[in-house]
Design an enzyme around this catalytic site. Sequence first.
Site, PDB file in Angstrom:
ATOM      1  N   ARG A 160       0.828  -1.219   0.000  1.00 54.24           N
ATOM      2  CA  ARG A 160       0.000   0.000   0.000  1.00 54.24           C
ATOM      3  C   ARG A 160       0.859   1.265   0.000  1.00 54.24           C
ATOM      4  NH1 ARG A 160      -4.784   0.618   4.199  1.00 54.24           N
ATOM      5  NH2 ARG A 160      -3.215   0.452   5.845  1.00 54.24           N
TER       6      ARG A 160
ATOM      7  N   ARG B 297      -1.548  -5.254  14.525  1.00 54.50           N
ATOM      8  CA  ARG B 297      -2.853  -4.674  14.202  1.00 54.50           C
ATOM      9  C   ARG B 297      -3.893  -5.768  13.953  1.00 54.50           C
ATOM     10  NH1 ARG B 297      -1.156  -1.306   9.351  1.00 54.50           N
ATOM     11  NH2 ARG B 297      -3.344  -0.755   9.136  1.00 54.50           N
TER      12      ARG B 297
HETATM   13  P1  AMP Z   1      -6.641   2.807   9.852  1.00 51.82           P
HETATM   14  O1  AMP Z   1      -6.207   3.925   8.971  1.00 51.82           O
HETATM   15  O2  AMP Z   1      -8.126   2.698   9.986  1.00 51.82           O
HETATM   16  O3  AMP Z   1      -5.972   1.496   9.512  1.00 51.82           O
HETATM   17  O4  AMP Z   1      -6.115   3.180  11.328  1.00 51.82           O
HETATM   18  C1  AMP Z   1      -4.729   3.305  11.611  1.00 51.82           C
HETATM   19  C2  AMP Z   1      -4.493   3.326  13.111  1.00 51.82           C
HETATM   20  O5  AMP Z   1      -5.185   4.442  13.686  1.00 51.82           O
HETATM   21  C3  AMP Z   1      -5.009   2.111  13.868  1.00 51.82           C
HETATM   22  O6  AMP Z   1      -4.078   1.038  13.874  1.00 51.82           O
HETATM   23  C4  AMP Z   1      -5.224   2.697  15.260  1.00 51.82           C
HETATM   24  O7  AMP Z   1      -3.986   2.859  15.927  1.00 51.82           O
HETATM   25  C5  AMP Z   1      -5.729   4.095  14.967  1.00 51.82           C
HETATM   26  N1  AMP Z   1      -7.219   4.139  14.840  1.00 51.82           N
HETATM   27  C6  AMP Z   1      -7.953   4.418  13.722  1.00 51.82           C
HETATM   28  N2  AMP Z   1      -9.270   4.404  13.986  1.00 51.82           N
HETATM   29  C7  AMP Z   1      -9.391   4.095  15.309  1.00 51.82           C
HETATM   30  C8  AMP Z   1     -10.489   3.900  16.180  1.00 51.82           C
HETATM   31  N3  AMP Z   1     -11.766   4.004  15.746  1.00 51.82           N
HETATM   32  N4  AMP Z   1     -10.224   3.590  17.481  1.00 51.82           N
HETATM   33  C9  AMP Z   1      -8.961   3.488  17.936  1.00 51.82           C
HETATM   34  N5  AMP Z   1      -7.865   3.634  17.168  1.00 51.82           N
HETATM   35  C10 AMP Z   1      -8.068   3.946  15.856  1.00 51.82           C
END
Ligand code: AMP
Length: 226
Positions: free
Chosen positions: A130, A174
Amino acid sequence: MDIRAMVLLGAPGAGKGTVAEALKAATGYGHLSTGDLLRDAIRGRTPIGVQAAAFMKRGELVPDPLILALVTEYFDRAGNGRGYMLDGFPRTLAQATRLDDQLNSRRARLEVVFLLEVSEAVIVDRLTGRRLCRNCGANFHIRNIPPKVAGRCDHCGGELYQRPDDQADTIRKRLEVYRRQTADLIAYYADRQLLQRIDSDRPRDETVADILRRLRVLDPQVGARS
Ligand code: AMP
């Protein structure tokens, strides 16, 4: 109640962001990505960004109070559009409850939760390949969605970069966090008869077309504008 909301649920790499980007024009729904809001906050060195950065780097969830502050601010700013598309939020049962409160207070209702399902091998391939635009946040993949010019965004010409949390060790963390903290939401939304499972192991356009077909059943205006 005339504002619609949909949630895109799924493991990291399941395609939530890519699908959301493709659905934006066809639905006219506002796109709330907590991951994007957090990355913006980190770039802007805001107090929330400074606190969130360490959690994200480790692949852990950012604490609820920070996420809820960002989400409330998003809804206040977005106003009453025709709908909301939630990507990466909620990620815990506590967040799901707060989402219900937010939607109720805005006369909006959650109509559907699409669970994007994909095998772990595909997830790892998607995340390691990505690339994101530093300027507009658009998603690419070095093989599956290559930019027209290597290293440059098709939409704005911005520089493409690899997210620091898209490294093998952090990806494993993750995925574990997803299974431990987020997968509970599947049963929660299935019980409420809101869950629809989507095979996301296909090329992006097929997945998007499948979701659009299902959305049209719920909202006949979807697709009329694309
Ligand atoms: P993403 O872009 O959705 O993959 O999110 C990247 C990172 O942001 C995640 O691994 C979390 O550390 C944090 N994150 C994003 N959305 C949330 C959420 N709703 N609650 C808690 N952490 C979040």
